[in-house]
Design a protein around this motif. Structure first.
Motif, PDB file in Angstrom:
ATOM      1  N   ILE A  88      96.102  53.745  55.400  1.00  0.00           N
ATOM      2  CA  ILE A  88      94.680  53.607  55.056  1.00  0.00           C
ATOM      3  C   ILE A  88      94.021  54.976  54.955  1.00  0.00           C
ATOM      4  CG2 ILE A  88      92.443  52.777  55.870  1.00  0.00           C
ATOM      5  CD1 ILE A  88      94.290  50.619  54.696  1.00  0.00           C
ATOM      6  N   LEU A  89      94.319  55.853  55.890  1.00  0.00           N
ATOM      7  CA  LEU A  89      93.745  57.207  55.868  1.00  0.00           C
ATOM      8  C   LEU A  89      94.140  57.929  54.583  1.00  0.00           C
ATOM      9  CD1 LEU A  89      91.962  58.863  57.785  1.00  0.00           C
ATOM     10  CD2 LEU A  89      94.051  59.932  58.653  1.00  0.00           C
ATOM     11  N   HIS A  90      95.392  57.742  54.165  1.00  0.00           N
ATOM     12  CA  HIS A  90      95.878  58.371  52.936  1.00  0.00           C
ATOM     13  C   HIS A  90      95.063  57.907  51.729  1.00  0.00           C
ATOM     14  CE1 HIS A  90      98.619  59.599  49.702  1.00  0.00           C
ATOM     15  NE2 HIS A  90      98.557  58.355  49.255  1.00  0.00           N
ATOM     16  N   TYR A  91      94.865  56.602  51.603  1.00  0.00           N
ATOM     17  CA  TYR A  91      94.184  56.081  50.423  1.00  0.00           C
ATOM     18  C   TYR A  91      92.679  56.347  50.460  1.00  0.00           C
ATOM     19  CZ  TYR A  91      98.447  53.872  48.797  1.00  0.00           C
ATOM     20  OH  TYR A  91      99.712  53.664  48.334  1.00  0.00           O
ATOM     21  N   VAL A  92      92.061  56.206  51.610  1.00  0.00           N
ATOM     22  CA  VAL A  92      90.627  56.470  51.721  1.00  0.00           C
ATOM     23  C   VAL A  92      90.321  57.940  51.404  1.00  0.00           C
ATOM     24  CG1 VAL A  92      88.709  56.628  53.354  1.00  0.00           C
ATOM     25  CG2 VAL A  92      90.148  54.586  53.335  1.00  0.00           C
ATOM     26  N   THR A  93      91.221  58.826  51.862  1.00  0.00           N
ATOM     27  CA  THR A  93      91.026  60.256  51.628  1.00  0.00           C
ATOM     28  C   THR A  93      91.247  60.633  50.160  1.00  0.00           C
ATOM     29  OG1 THR A  93      91.766  60.752  53.885  1.00  0.00           O
ATOM     30  CG2 THR A  93      91.800  62.569  52.299  1.00  0.00           C
ATOM     31  N   ASN A  94      92.258  60.032  49.542  1.00  0.00           N
ATOM     32  CA  ASN A  94      92.627  60.406  48.183  1.00  0.00           C
ATOM     33  C   ASN A  94      91.860  59.655  47.101  1.00  0.00           C
ATOM     34  OD1 ASN A  94      95.135  62.389  48.143  1.00  0.00           O
ATOM     35  ND2 ASN A  94      95.422  60.996  49.872  1.00  0.00           N
ATOM     36  N   TYR A  95      91.219  58.545  47.488  1.00  0.00           N
ATOM     37  CA  TYR A  95      90.442  57.770  46.516  1.00  0.00           C
ATOM     38  C   TYR A  95      89.058  57.485  47.096  1.00  0.00           C
ATOM     39  CZ  TYR A  95      95.059  56.948  44.448  1.00  0.00           C
ATOM     40  OH  TYR A  95      96.300  57.109  43.885  1.00  0.00           O
ATOM     41  N   PRO A  96      88.237  58.512  47.245  1.00  0.00           N
ATOM     42  CA  PRO A  96      86.939  58.360  47.918  1.00  0.00           C
ATOM     43  C   PRO A  96      85.955  57.460  47.170  1.00  0.00           C
ATOM     44  CG  PRO A  96      87.118  60.527  46.894  1.00  0.00           C
ATOM     45  CD  PRO A  96      88.471  59.902  46.807  1.00  0.00           C
ATOM     46  N   ASN A  97      86.188  57.217  45.889  1.00  0.00           N
ATOM     47  CA  ASN A  97      85.262  56.395  45.111  1.00  0.00           C
ATOM     48  C   ASN A  97      85.687  54.931  45.019  1.00  0.00           C
ATOM     49  OD1 ASN A  97      83.556  58.609  44.503  1.00  0.00           O
ATOM     50  ND2 ASN A  97      84.951  59.236  42.854  1.00  0.00           N
ATOM     51  N   PHE A  98      86.752  54.570  45.740  1.00  0.00           N
ATOM     52  CA  PHE A  98      87.215  53.186  45.754  1.00  0.00           C
ATOM     53  C   PHE A  98      86.751  52.501  47.035  1.00  0.00           C
ATOM     54  CE2 PHE A  98      91.213  53.524  42.832  1.00  0.00           C
ATOM     55  CZ  PHE A  98      90.414  54.023  41.821  1.00  0.00           C
ATOM     56  N   ASP A  99      86.467  51.214  46.910  1.00  0.00           N
ATOM     57  CA  ASP A  99      86.056  50.413  48.067  1.00  0.00           C
ATOM     58  C   ASP A  99      87.278  49.598  48.530  1.00  0.00           C
ATOM     59  OD1 ASP A  99      84.780  48.940  49.978  1.00  0.00           O
ATOM     60  OD2 ASP A  99      83.727  47.632  48.558  1.00  0.00           O
ATOM     61  N   PHE A 100      87.886  50.030  49.643  1.00  0.00           N
ATOM     62  CA  PHE A 100      89.129  49.411  50.113  1.00  0.00           C
ATOM     63  C   PHE A 100      88.885  48.337  51.164  1.00  0.00           C
ATOM     64  CE2 PHE A 100      90.738  53.571  48.648  1.00  0.00           C
ATOM     65  CZ  PHE A 100      91.790  53.145  47.829  1.00  0.00           C
ATOM     66  N   SER A 101      89.696  47.287  51.094  1.00  0.00           N
ATOM     67  CA  SER A 101      89.789  46.298  52.169  1.00  0.00           C
ATOM     68  C   SER A 101      91.261  46.052  52.434  1.00  0.00           C
ATOM     69  CB  SER A 101      89.118  44.976  51.777  1.00  0.00           C
ATOM     70  OG  SER A 101      87.734  45.129  51.610  1.00  0.00           O
TER      71      SER A 101
END
Length: 370
Positions: A88-101
């Motif tokens: 999760i940290l990897h994706y949140v950091t690398n895709y800051p404009n995406f809303d992840f769940s």
């Protein structure tokens, strides 16, 4: 902002309920994409029973028509265990404009607070909980963390069930076919149902069939499958064996009990594994007493069973040499030996009509043609 559902898991194998959850994410929850994230090894498991490549290929088969699904290899290509927080940290950091769940099943709630870096994880991403079993759900955890829960088209499947041949009829056909043709999950499907020496005989027969297929320019994978699975019901009890034969062809019970497993094995594969390859089914059906009509695969499995590497009866090396030199002549010699040994041990009246018919057709016809 693009809404992304991250759906992690072992997917060993992926099954219908996984796909139904994916579809619910798209069409009911309004996610733009679902990122399927197979784990290298689930931290709460010690082993995966299929390879990385096999799991990825099964996932691709399952989602091939869902263009909103992306298969991400961030975890599965690692050589060490992966934890959800790192992902999760990897994706949140690398895709800051995406809303992840993050998508999870309700069966994971009991261990939820044991997840690595849990206190940071729960603050980093939203969790969507899909109810797998309404009668067993940890409502305390749901309330404690104010988690959203969702229903989906639930067949109550699990990867464990699929590996153990439970509810196979509800599985994705393409994935089930892949599992069968790749001989996956044999540990669950074979070894726990037979003693060790029989299990290794099955593996040895598969290898002998593979070698004969190479020598006779036949499909290697089909030969390996049929040889490996030829004795899958050999150690079933009489009641179970009789039940499946009665269900599909009661007349076969007139044959001697020692050959019943070839019939029950063929029926078990066809109707309980949902094997759709009739050549393989027929080869297993005929591997004990043969038949008037014998294909190359039929002969390969018949012979492989009787010359597998652990066999050490008198004259085995001579018969192996004959089978390797000429499959048909080797098959006829083995059939002749089996007929004569059966008559000597049990009497002709007790060896069944199928062996007699096969002997008359193949052995006597061969003698008459000389």
């Amino acid at each position: 902002m693009k809404k992304i559902a991250i759906f992690g898991g072992s997917f060993d194998p992926i099954h219908t309920d996984h796909v139904n959850i994916i579809k619910t994410c798209k069409y009911d929850l309004g996610f733009d994409e679902v990122w399927v994230l197979p784990a290298y090894v689930n931290p709460f498991k010690t082993v995966s029973t299929s390879s990385v490549t096999q799991r990825l290929e099964m996932i691709d088969l399952a989602v091939k028509n869902l263009n909103y699904v992306k298969v991400k290899k961030f975890e599965i290509r690692k050589t060490v265990r992966s934890y959800t927080y790192d992902t999760i940290l990897h994706y949140v950091t690398n895709y800051p404009n995406f809303d992840f769940s993050f998508i999870m099943g309700s069966d994971q709630l009991d261990n939820f607070e044991k997840w690595d870096h849990f206190s940071d994880l729960i603050k980093t991403v939203k969790f969507k909980v899909f109810i797998r079993d309404p009668e067993h759900i940890n409502n305390e955890i749901i309330k404690k963390y104010n988690l959203e829960t969702f229903k989906f088209d639930n067949n109550f499947l699990s990867s464990t069930k699929i590996r153990n041949l439970i509810d196979i009829d509800l599985q994705i056909k393409e994935v089930n076919d892949y599992i069968n043709k790749s001989l996956l999950y044999l540990y669950e499907r074979l070894e726990t149902k037979m003693e060790e020496d029989r299990y290794f005989h099955c593996l040895n027969t598969g290898q002998a069939a593979l070698q004969l297929a190479q020598m006779n320019n036949y499909d290697l994978q089909k030969a390996l499958i049929a040889g490996t699975l030829h004795d899958i019901t050999k150690r079933w009890n009489d009641e179970k064996t009789i039940d499946i034969i009665k269900k599909y062809d009661q007349s076969l019970l007139k044959e001697p009990k020692p050959v019943w497993h070839s019939f029950s094995g063929a029926f078990h594969l066809k109707y309980e594994w949902l094997f759709d390859d009739e050549e393989i089914i027929n080869a297993i059906f005929k591997h004990t007493v043969a038949d008037k009509e014998m294909s190359v695969l039929d002969m390969i499995v018949f012979c492989a069973d009787k010359i597998s590497i652990e066999r050490d009866y008198p004259g085995i090396e001579k018969i192996r040499t004959l089978v390797y030199r000429d499959l048909k002549l080797g098959f006829i010699e083995l059939l002749k030996n089996q007929y004569e040994a059966s008559v000597k041990k049990h009497g002709k009246e007790n060896i069944g009509s199928k062996l007699i018919d096969s002997y008359k057709y193949w052995v006597k016809e061969e003698v008459n043609s000389e």
